[in-house]
Design a protein around this motif. Structure first.
Motif, mmCIF file in Angstrom:
data_model
loop_
_atom_site.group_PDB
_atom_site.id
_atom_site.type_symbol
_atom_site.label_atom_id
_atom_site.label_comp_id
_atom_site.label_asym_id
_atom_site.label_seq_id
_atom_site.Cartn_x
_atom_site.Cartn_y
_atom_site.Cartn_z
ATOM 1 N N ALA A 242 64.509 -22.805 60.416
ATOM 2 C CA ALA A 242 63.172 -23.117 59.900
ATOM 3 C C ALA A 242 62.214 -23.441 61.041
ATOM 4 C CB ALA A 242 63.249 -24.284 58.916
ATOM 5 N N ARG A 243 62.659 -24.250 61.995
ATOM 6 C CA ARG A 243 61.797 -24.597 63.136
ATOM 7 C C ARG A 243 61.487 -23.360 63.980
ATOM 8 N NH1 ARG A 243 65.368 -29.176 63.231
ATOM 9 N NH2 ARG A 243 66.576 -28.208 64.918
ATOM 10 N N ALA A 244 62.477 -22.489 64.145
ATOM 11 C CA ALA A 244 62.260 -21.269 64.924
ATOM 12 C C ALA A 244 61.280 -20.332 64.222
ATOM 13 C CB ALA A 244 63.595 -20.562 65.151
ATOM 14 N N LEU A 245 61.380 -20.245 62.902
ATOM 15 C CA LEU A 245 60.460 -19.388 62.149
ATOM 16 C C LEU A 245 59.026 -19.907 62.231
ATOM 17 C CD1 LEU A 245 62.550 -18.552 58.945
ATOM 18 C CD2 LEU A 245 62.061 -17.069 60.892
ATOM 19 N N VAL A 246 58.871 -21.222 62.200
ATOM 20 C CA VAL A 246 57.530 -21.813 62.331
ATOM 21 C C VAL A 246 56.937 -21.453 63.693
ATOM 22 C CG1 VAL A 246 56.244 -23.960 62.515
ATOM 23 C CG2 VAL A 246 57.945 -23.684 60.704
ATOM 24 N N THR B 168 56.490 -15.593 56.286
ATOM 25 C CA THR B 168 57.233 -16.690 56.911
ATOM 26 C C THR B 168 57.256 -17.937 56.032
ATOM 27 O OG1 THR B 168 56.678 -15.873 59.123
ATOM 28 C CG2 THR B 168 57.403 -18.154 58.950
ATOM 29 N N LEU B 169 56.124 -18.289 55.431
ATOM 30 C CA LEU B 169 56.061 -19.491 54.598
ATOM 31 C C LEU B 169 57.015 -19.397 53.417
ATOM 32 C CD1 LEU B 169 54.820 -22.220 53.959
ATOM 33 C CD2 LEU B 169 52.965 -21.033 52.759
ATOM 34 N N ILE B 170 57.048 -18.247 52.756
ATOM 35 C CA ILE B 170 57.964 -18.058 51.628
ATOM 36 C C ILE B 170 59.405 -18.218 52.091
ATOM 37 C CG2 ILE B 170 58.834 -16.352 49.964
ATOM 38 C CD1 ILE B 170 56.048 -15.155 49.882
ATOM 39 N N ARG B 171 59.734 -17.673 53.231
ATOM 40 C CA ARG B 171 61.105 -17.741 53.735
ATOM 41 C C ARG B 171 61.496 -19.153 54.100
ATOM 42 N NH1 ARG B 171 60.343 -13.759 58.429
ATOM 43 N NH2 ARG B 171 62.415 -14.550 59.035
ATOM 44 N N ILE B 172 60.576 -19.913 54.700
ATOM 45 C CA ILE B 172 60.883 -21.305 55.063
ATOM 46 C C ILE B 172 61.081 -22.151 53.814
ATOM 47 C CG2 ILE B 172 59.952 -23.380 56.146
ATOM 48 C CD1 ILE B 172 58.569 -21.540 58.177
ATOM 49 N N GLN B 173 60.222 -21.965 52.831
ATOM 50 C CA GLN B 173 60.374 -22.713 51.584
ATOM 51 C C GLN B 173 61.695 -22.388 50.901
ATOM 52 O OE1 GLN B 173 56.795 -21.469 49.581
ATOM 53 N NE2 GLN B 173 55.582 -23.196 50.347
ATOM 54 N N ARG B 174 62.116 -21.159 51.004
ATOM 55 C CA ARG B 174 63.368 -20.753 50.360
ATOM 56 C C ARG B 174 64.586 -21.374 51.031
ATOM 57 N NH1 ARG B 174 67.001 -16.912 51.906
ATOM 58 N NH2 ARG B 174 68.348 -16.047 50.257
ATOM 59 N N LEU B 175 64.512 -21.681 52.334
ATOM 60 C CA LEU B 175 65.666 -22.226 53.042
ATOM 61 C C LEU B 175 66.146 -23.538 52.435
ATOM 62 C CD1 LEU B 175 64.716 -21.529 56.777
ATOM 63 C CD2 LEU B 175 66.398 -20.340 55.356
#
Length: 312
Positions: free
Chosen positions: A240-244, A263-270
């Motif tokens: 998540a930190r790397a994606l941000v 990216t936001l959708i993917r981070i929320q899904r984690l």
């Protein structure tokens, strides 16, 4: 027999436009991306097969029996048997099917050739500009002298994971491992081939009936699959930190970037990646039904009738 071509044509139009638009708005694929990707592939393949099935059914209608009972390709006899308006409609649909088939073959060749040329040129550039030096982390990793965080991969036989010096400075070891694992997952699974196939199918159908929803949804699903693979290595927090950090990362055409608009959708899904076995099972069964049921319901009677026509 008369209903075969319209059924195939209607199914092709449904699977090329409304079905992708409806599926792209669903949220369940986020929980079961692999099953959803299989369903997308089934829809794309069924749309192509249905379009070809419609054209073949039309061709069979044009093969009206001659004096000896054998099918004839004489336009005058076809017009006498079918009537001019119906004959023109059949010829138009058959020509449209040939157009879709020709565009599909052209798209597959064009997308494949152009994509591989771009990748080859870019692979040569990143090899020349590589800043990793003697302390290279791995044989497939190349480091670019850029201050902003960048991470993407170049698929192919000589695959590369490209990151920037800004990525190495911005991320800790676990986060770098997460982002590299994400990109290597793309390379192992050959997600680029999935995207190429969907791009070719998308370009093959006329603009009026095709939907861009399929391309966007499939791109998101392969990112989710790569995220899931990276989470198995480092856990969700480092990824998540790397994606941000790499959210604004871009990549050349033919490459797969870690960041992007989803990216936001993917981070929320984690935070909620729990799959649903029932939903996945339903998606797999739906994929089989989309491919098998139309074949059994429409293609088999048509083949029986075509056999009767040639042997009558």
């Amino acid at each position: 027999m008369n209903a075969t071509a319209p059924v195939f044509a209607g199914l092709a139009l449904l699977l090329a436009g409304p079905a992708p638009a409806l599926l792209s708005r669903a949220k369940w694929p986020y929980r079961t991306p692999r099953a959803a990707l299989v369903l997308w592939q089934a829809i794309a393949l069924a749309a192509v097969l249905s379009a070809f099935g419609s054209g073949l059914a039309i061709a069979a209608e044009l093969l009206v029996p001659g004096p000896d009972g054998r099918p004839t390709t004489s336009p005058t006899r076809e017009i006498d048997a079918l009537g001019l308006p119906l004959w023109l409609a059949y010829v138009f649909v058959f020509a449209l099917t040939l157009l879709v088939g020709g565009r599909l073959i052209f798209s597959i060749v064009r997308v494949g050739v152009h994509t591989r040329r771009r990748r080859a040129r870019h692979r040569m550039l990143v090899d020349l500009l590589d800043q990793s030096g003697p302390h290279r982390r791995a044989a497939d990793i190349r480091v670019l002298a850029a201050t902003e965080p960048i991470a993407y991969c170049l698929p192919g036989l000589r695959r590369r994971v490209v990151i920037s010096e800004g990525t190495l400075r911005s991320l800790d070891d676990a986060e770098v491992t997460a982002i590299v694992s994400h990109e290597r997952s793309h390379l192992r699974a050959r997600h680029d081939l999935v995207l190429e196939a969907f791009t070719a199918v998308h370009e093959a159908f006329p603009r009026l009936v095709r939907s861009r929803a399929a391309l966007g949804s499939v791109k998101l699903l392969i990112e989710l699959l790569a995220d899931d693979s990276a989470v198995k290595v480092t856990g969700p927090a480092p990824l998540a930190r790397a994606l941000v950090a790499c959210a604004k990362s871009t990549a050349p055409q033919g490459a797969l970037a870690a960041g992007g608009p989803t990216t936001l959708i993917r981070i929320q899904r984690l935070g909620d990646r729990m799959g649903d076995l029932r939903v996945a099972t339903a998606a797999y069964l739906g994929s089989i039904a989309i491919l098998v049921v139309p074949t059994l319901a429409v293609a088999v009677p048509w083949l029986v009738e075509l056999s009767r026509l040639f042997h009558g």
